[in-house]
Structures are given as structure tokens and as C-alpha cells.
Scaffold this motif. Structure first.
Motif, mmCIF file in Angstrom:
data_model
loop_
_atom_site.group_PDB
_atom_site.id
_atom_site.type_symbol
_atom_site.label_atom_id
_atom_site.label_comp_id
_atom_site.label_asym_id
_atom_site.label_seq_id
_atom_site.Cartn_x
_atom_site.Cartn_y
_atom_site.Cartn_z
ATOM 1 N N PRO A 248 37.691 67.890 70.743
ATOM 2 C CA PRO A 248 37.968 68.804 71.858
ATOM 3 C C PRO A 248 39.290 69.544 71.662
ATOM 4 C CG PRO A 248 37.342 66.612 72.633
ATOM 5 C CD PRO A 248 37.589 66.490 71.170
ATOM 6 N N GLN A 250 41.597 73.426 71.221
ATOM 7 C CA GLN A 250 41.670 74.652 70.430
ATOM 8 C C GLN A 250 42.531 74.390 69.203
ATOM 9 O OE1 GLN A 250 42.068 78.901 72.001
ATOM 10 N NE2 GLN A 250 44.200 78.394 71.572
ATOM 11 N N SER A 301 25.666 76.986 72.787
ATOM 12 C CA SER A 301 27.065 76.794 73.161
ATOM 13 C C SER A 301 27.833 78.107 73.028
ATOM 14 C CB SER A 301 27.712 75.718 72.288
ATOM 15 O OG SER A 301 27.659 76.085 70.923
ATOM 16 N N ARG A 304 34.976 80.364 71.861
ATOM 17 C CA ARG A 304 35.996 81.421 71.878
ATOM 18 C C ARG A 304 36.776 81.318 70.572
ATOM 19 N NH1 ARG A 304 41.463 81.700 74.112
ATOM 20 N NH2 ARG A 304 41.905 83.798 74.910
ATOM 21 N N TRP A 320 37.525 77.388 69.946
ATOM 22 C CA TRP A 320 37.513 76.456 71.070
ATOM 23 C C TRP A 320 36.153 76.562 71.753
ATOM 24 C CZ3 TRP A 320 40.665 77.314 76.201
ATOM 25 C CH2 TRP A 320 40.569 76.159 77.007
ATOM 26 N N ASP A 321 35.504 75.417 71.955
ATOM 27 C CA ASP A 321 34.222 75.368 72.636
ATOM 28 C C ASP A 321 34.479 75.476 74.142
ATOM 29 O OD1 ASP A 321 31.789 74.684 73.880
ATOM 30 O OD2 ASP A 321 31.194 73.460 72.168
ATOM 31 N N ILE A 322 33.999 76.577 74.745
ATOM 32 C CA ILE A 322 34.243 76.824 76.185
ATOM 33 C C ILE A 322 32.944 76.728 76.987
ATOM 34 C CG2 ILE A 322 36.250 78.284 75.702
ATOM 35 C CD1 ILE A 322 34.431 80.726 76.242
ATOM 36 N N THR A 323 31.945 76.059 76.456
ATOM 37 C CA THR A 323 30.656 75.961 77.150
ATOM 38 C C THR A 323 30.827 75.335 78.534
ATOM 39 O OG1 THR A 323 29.550 75.707 75.002
ATOM 40 C CG2 THR A 323 28.290 75.158 76.981
ATOM 41 N N ASP A 324 31.568 74.235 78.606
ATOM 42 C CA ASP A 324 31.739 73.523 79.878
ATOM 43 C C ASP A 324 32.544 74.356 80.875
ATOM 44 O OD1 ASP A 324 30.368 71.435 78.801
ATOM 45 O OD2 ASP A 324 32.159 70.308 78.221
ATOM 46 N N GLN A 325 33.496 75.181 80.389
ATOM 47 C CA GLN A 325 34.323 75.972 81.294
ATOM 48 C C GLN A 325 33.558 77.139 81.916
ATOM 49 O OE1 GLN A 325 35.352 74.791 78.404
ATOM 50 N NE2 GLN A 325 37.060 73.485 79.023
ATOM 51 N N THR A 326 32.459 77.535 81.283
ATOM 52 C CA THR A 326 31.704 78.677 81.808
ATOM 53 C C THR A 326 30.409 78.295 82.529
ATOM 54 O OG1 THR A 326 30.570 78.895 79.676
ATOM 55 C CG2 THR A 326 32.575 80.195 79.996
ATOM 56 N N SER A 327 30.090 76.994 82.549
ATOM 57 C CA SER A 327 28.840 76.560 83.189
ATOM 58 C C SER A 327 29.041 76.382 84.704
ATOM 59 C CB SER A 327 28.361 75.259 82.558
ATOM 60 O OG SER A 327 29.350 74.250 82.686
#
Length: 327
Positions: A248, A250, A301, A304, A320-327
Motif C-alpha cells: 500500500p 505511493q 482497479s 494514479r 498509487w492504487d486509488i481504487t478504494d478512495q474512489t469507490s
């Protein structure tokens, strides 16, 4: 496959090269008489001319201009670039000097002259056939104001670096240095679902098998990159999913092209960092600003990512995986 040289052997080769350059500069810098200045003829056939202009563009284009002496009647002139028995001649055209008098100017493309130190000699002949041979003298390096481009840049195709170097005698010579193996980034193309990178190897040899990898800058974690090769050219799609999913947060990733040694017990050969190295741009990070982008990966997914150059020219990606921040 050609095995990689051990560090001690590489240091020995570098030391021998430095010693050879030093010896060649001493030989090429020999000069007799004094420097020829404005208003006096100077002594000796080997006196030095002070150039009005002397430069090399991208290690390919040589530009030179020297002022003829007021009392000298020049019928023809040329610049001889020589090393040992090898030489080539550049005709010098006659132009009107801005401060009056005659200016001898020439431009030539240097096509892989070969590594070593090359001597510069201005050869003039008057109407009576009298020939004079004189070197070009330059003063010591001065501190120049910073500019967007560097003073000496390698050939963008071959990586060969040609510089104007001052010998101890004050004589100007050309020093040609071959490039070490490099992984040169040609371009990267962002799309809706990722980034495709195109690059090429320079002086890396074709007998070795090469592979690419992403290396996390913080701790050296690596992610394999599936590169497609066509001779020395390669391309690959950034593994953004694997990079963002390594842990997890960035993180910044660099990229390397590594050659196999052919030894089953040791598969890691020379590692070449990927970047834009063969350029005259002083600060690639400032010259090529790039935005952050959001990519929708095939698995669903969202990542960014910021593909960019560092000030040294290295290619790097922050993701950075932002999947959870945009769901």
C-alpha cells in the motif's frame, strides 16, 4: 554470450583509457612559437591562432572561425583534423569580420572519427604559394552562466562524446570518447489503460539476452517487465497493477535493462538504468514536465501514476492504487 567483466577489470580498462588520453593530449598539444594575436604576426609555423568561435553541437557538428592577420594575404585555407596518420580536411570560407578584416570560417559533420585525441591545424596559403600551419589556442575554462543546454552533449544516435579540450600548451584539440553501454528511452506514450515505453540499447552488444524490470526506489523490490525486442530496440507496457499492488502507498519506481551472463548460477549481468541520457538538455525534469494521470487497468482497479524524468535524466514512475478512495 559474452560474460560481464569483473569490477577490477573495468577499473583497469578505465585507468588505461585515462592514461592514453593524457598521453595523446600531450602529443597533440605540442606547439612552437607564441600565440598569434591581433596586430602582430607571431613567431614560428606552429604559433596558435585565437578563435573567434569554436564549438561542437551534439558531438556531430564542428563550427570554427578564426581571424586572418591584417598583413597576411590568404589565397586559400583549410582546417586539418588529424590523429596519427588519419586526417580529414575542412575547407574554410572567407567572410568579412564584424570588426574588420578577413574571417576564415567552416562547418563540418564529424562522422564517428574514432576514440582518441584529434589535433586541429589551420593551413593557409598566400598568392605566392607560401603555406603556413598553425594550431588553435583557447584560454582556460571560464565559469559560464547556466543555460538550458549543456556545453558538450553526446551524439544522440551513437552516444559518442566529442569535446573541445585545452592542452597544457594552450592548444585546442578534439577529444572523442565512446559511450559506455546505455539504455536510452526514446518516448513513453500514456493511454487510457496504461503507459507504453519505447527505448533502445546503445553499445550494449547483440550477443547478450536482455530483460527489463521495475525497481522500487525505497527498498529494491523488483517487478518483471515483459519487453518486446527488435534488435537493439525494445518496448514494454508498464506493469502498473503489479507495481501499485506491491504494497500500500505511493512509491517511486525506476527501470533497468539487465543482461543475462549465461551462467545458470548467476543470471544477473550488467544492469543499465533506463533514461534520456543522450541529450543536451541540462535538466530533463524541468524541460519535460508531465502530469499525474489516472489509469483504469483491465482488472478494474484505478491507479494514479506520474511518469517523469529526474534532473539527471533517469525515467521514473510514481504510482498509487486509488481504487478504494474512489469507490
Amino acid at each position: 554470450m559474452t560474460p560481464a567483466l569483473p569490477p577490477a577489470a573495468r577499473r583497469l580498462i578505465a585507468t588505461a583509457r585515462t592514461a592514453r588520453f593524457r598521453a595523446e593530449r600531450a602529443a597533440a598539444g605540442r606547439v612552437g612559437g607564441g600565440r598569434i594575436g591581433a596586430g602582430r604576426f607571431g613567431g614560428g609555423a606552429q604559433s596558435l591562432l585565437t578563435p573567434v568561435h569554436l564549438s561542437i553541437r551534439d558531438s556531430r557538428t564542428l563550427n570554427v572561425a578564426v581571424a586572418a592577420l591584417p598583413e597576411e594575404q590568404v589565397g586559400r585555407a583549410q582546417l586539418v583534423v588529424s590523429r596519427g596518420h588519419r586526417r580529414f580536411r575542412i575547407p574554410l570560407a572567407f567572410e568579412q569580420h564584424a570588426h574588420g578584416g578577413l574571417l576564415l570560417a567552416g562547418t563540418a559533420t564529424l562522422r564517428d572519427p574514432g576514440e582518441g585525441v584529434w589535433r586541429l591545424t589551420v593551413v593557409t596559403a598566400d598568392s605566392g604559394g607560401r603555406v603556413r600551419r598553425r594550431g588553435i589556442g583557447i584560454d582556460g575554462d571560464t565559469d559560464l552562466p547556466p543555460t538550458p543546454t549543456v556545453r558538450h552533449a553526446p551524439d544522440p544516435r551513437t552516444g559518442t562524446l566529442i569535446r573541445v579540450v585545452r592542452c597544457r600548451s594552450g592548444r585546442a584539440v578534439l577529444q572523442v570518447t565512446r559511450s559506455r553501454p546505455r539504455a536510452e528511452l526514446v518516448r513513453f506514450v500514456p493511454g487510457g489503460d496504461g503507459i507504453v515505453v519505447h527505448g533502445r540499447l546503445v553499445r550494449a552488444g547483440s550477443s547478450r539476452r536482455w530483460r527489463a524490470k521495475a525497481v522500487r526506489r525505497r527498498d529494491g523490490v523488483t517487478v518483471p517487465v515483459g519487453a518486446v525486442w527488435e534488435g537493439a530496440d525494445f518496448s514494454f507496457r508498464l506493469p502498473l497493477g503489479e507495481m501499485a499492488g506491491a504494497s500500500p502507498g505511493q512509491w517511486v519506481w525506476d527501470f533497468h535493462v539487465t543482461g543475462d551472463t549465461g551462467n545458470a548460477a548467476d543470471t544477473d549481468g550488467p544492469s543499465l538504468p533506463l533514461g534520456r541520457w543522450l541529450s543536451d538538455v541540462r535538466d530533463p525534469s524541468a524541460a519535460y514536465p508531465t502530469p499525474f494521470r489516472v489509469f483504469a487497468l483491465p482488472g478494474g482497479s484505478l491507479v494514479r501514476a506520474h511518469a517523469h524524468f529526474t534532473p539527471s535524466g533517469a525515467f521514473a514512475v510514481t504510482c498509487w492504487d486509488i481504487t478504494d478512495q474512489t469507490s
